[in-house]
Design an enzyme around this catalytic site. Structure first.
Site, PDB file in Angstrom:
ATOM      1  N   VAL A  52      36.467  43.324  44.051  1.00 14.20           N
ATOM      2  CA  VAL A  52      36.383  43.649  42.627  1.00 14.20           C
ATOM      3  C   VAL A  52      36.791  42.489  41.721  1.00 14.20           C
ATOM      4  O   VAL A  52      36.566  42.547  40.502  1.00 14.20           O
ATOM      5  CB  VAL A  52      37.256  44.895  42.329  1.00 14.20           C
ATOM      6  CG1 VAL A  52      38.739  44.535  42.314  1.00 14.20           C
ATOM      7  CG2 VAL A  52      36.831  45.585  41.046  1.00 14.20           C
ATOM      8  N   TYR A  53      37.358  41.420  42.263  1.00 17.31           N
ATOM      9  CA  TYR A  53      37.747  40.258  41.449  1.00 17.31           C
ATOM     10  C   TYR A  53      36.511  39.427  41.141  1.00 17.31           C
ATOM     11  O   TYR A  53      35.879  38.900  42.060  1.00 17.31           O
ATOM     12  CB  TYR A  53      38.762  39.374  42.179  1.00 17.31           C
ATOM     13  CG  TYR A  53      40.073  40.027  42.539  1.00 17.31           C
ATOM     14  CD1 TYR A  53      40.507  41.203  41.922  1.00 17.31           C
ATOM     15  CD2 TYR A  53      40.896  39.492  43.518  1.00 17.31           C
ATOM     16  CE1 TYR A  53      41.705  41.798  42.263  1.00 17.31           C
ATOM     17  CE2 TYR A  53      42.101  40.081  43.861  1.00 17.31           C
ATOM     18  CZ  TYR A  53      42.496  41.237  43.226  1.00 17.31           C
ATOM     19  OH  TYR A  53      43.689  41.824  43.573  1.00 17.31           O
TER      20      TYR A  53
END
Length: 315
Positions: A52-53
């Site tokens: 998700v980064y």
């Protein structure tokens, strides 16, 4: 460099981990690559990231941090010198979210592709998903371990009762267990780890790699008033620490740092490292100067006076 066992997983790591949440966000690609270089050159190994980064950045889709680590490896970085930890479960927008078997397996393939490697050393459930039975989630991890694509599995942001339940399911079903836990834990935020979760981790011999060891930069001492916040990417996170308790903690860090010829950030990290059950705190840096500063924390052993004073002021 000291090496610590990551619980009963068989992995051994240095007592400090590098957070990849800033890669491609507050640290551009060139800086991120240089940070990994410096970290590895000093003998450290675990680099923590997540699929998700960094979806919160305009124009990003997620996976940007993993891709930068992958380019470090492609550029000639030695795979055997790093322990790659990534996570699955948070909202990847079009790619989905959660801990269903289908999502975990597909997400692992996507992470492996972005990382440019054939295996993930530590694959973590980024957040608990109560909509999916533990059996399904752990069976997904089991399939990845069996295929050689994942070595060890862990959990992030789990509360003690749910983690205990997951461990019980693993023991009963013969499925891989969570061998590592990643809680939010630092001097200004102690309650999410201390108590039942900490005791469970110690009793079950789980590795613990706390994130936000510096409370989004607050414990470096660079934020002393609201006037210091404008322009900071972490302003929203840091603002609520600016209360009498937070400022008292900073004051105590200043005093101990002066006595030990260190910096407040080094003292704050050394405190986390000294807590029972902790394997290696995760720290992020956006410049080589910041990284060089925090890496020195591993050379600091806090005496009883320092530990007692920090415990009291942050209680």
């Amino acid at each position: 460099m000291e090496q610590r066992s990551l619980g009963a997983s068989g992995l051994r790591i240095a007592p400090l981990a590098l957070g990849g949440n800033v890669f491609g966000w507050t640290a551009d690609e060139a800086t991120s690559l240089s940070l990994i270089d410096a970290f590895v050159e000093r003998g450290f190994s675990l680099i923590d990231t997540a699929d998700v980064y960094s979806t919160w950045v305009e124009g990003h889709q997620g996976g940007e941090s993993e891709e930068i680590i992958g380019r470090w490896l492609k550029r000639g970085g030695a795979r055997e010198k790093i322990v790659v930890a990534t996570k699955v479960g948070m909202d990847m927008r079009k790619a989905g979210k959660g801990l269903s078997k289908a999502h975990i397996v597909q997400s692992a393939e996507n992470s492996l592709r972005r990382l440019g490697t054939d295996h993930i050393d530590l694959y973590q459930a980024h957040i608990d998903d109560i909509s999916v039975p533990f059996e399904e989630t752990l069976e997904a991890f089991a399939s990845l371990v069996k295929a050689g694509k994942v070595r060890v599995v862990g959990a992030s942001n789990y509360v003690a009762p749910r983690l205990a339940e997951a461990l019980a399911v693993s023991a009963k079903s013969g499925l891989p267990r969570f061998d590592c836990v990643q809680p939010n834990f630092n001097l200004v935020n102690r309650s999410l780890f201390e108590g039942a979760l900490q005791k469970l981790c110690i009793d079950e011999h789980l590795g613990v790699i706390p994130y936000y060891a510096l409370a989004a930069g607050f414990l470096t001492g660079k934020y002393r008033s609201v006037a210091d916040l404008p322009g900071s990417a972490r302003a929203g996170t840091v603002a609520h620490y600016l209360d009498p308790r937070g400022l008292d903690i900073l004051d105590e860090l200043d005093k101990i740092a002066a006595r030990l010829n260190a910096t407040p950030a080094q003292i704050a990290i050394a405190w986390v490292m000294a807590q029972p059950g902790v394997t290696a705190p995760i720290v992020s840096a956006t410049s080589l100067a910041q990284l060089q500063d925090v890496m020195k924390a591993t050379a600091i052993t806090l005496d009883r006076k320092a530990l007692d004073r920090l415990d009291r002021v942050s209680a």
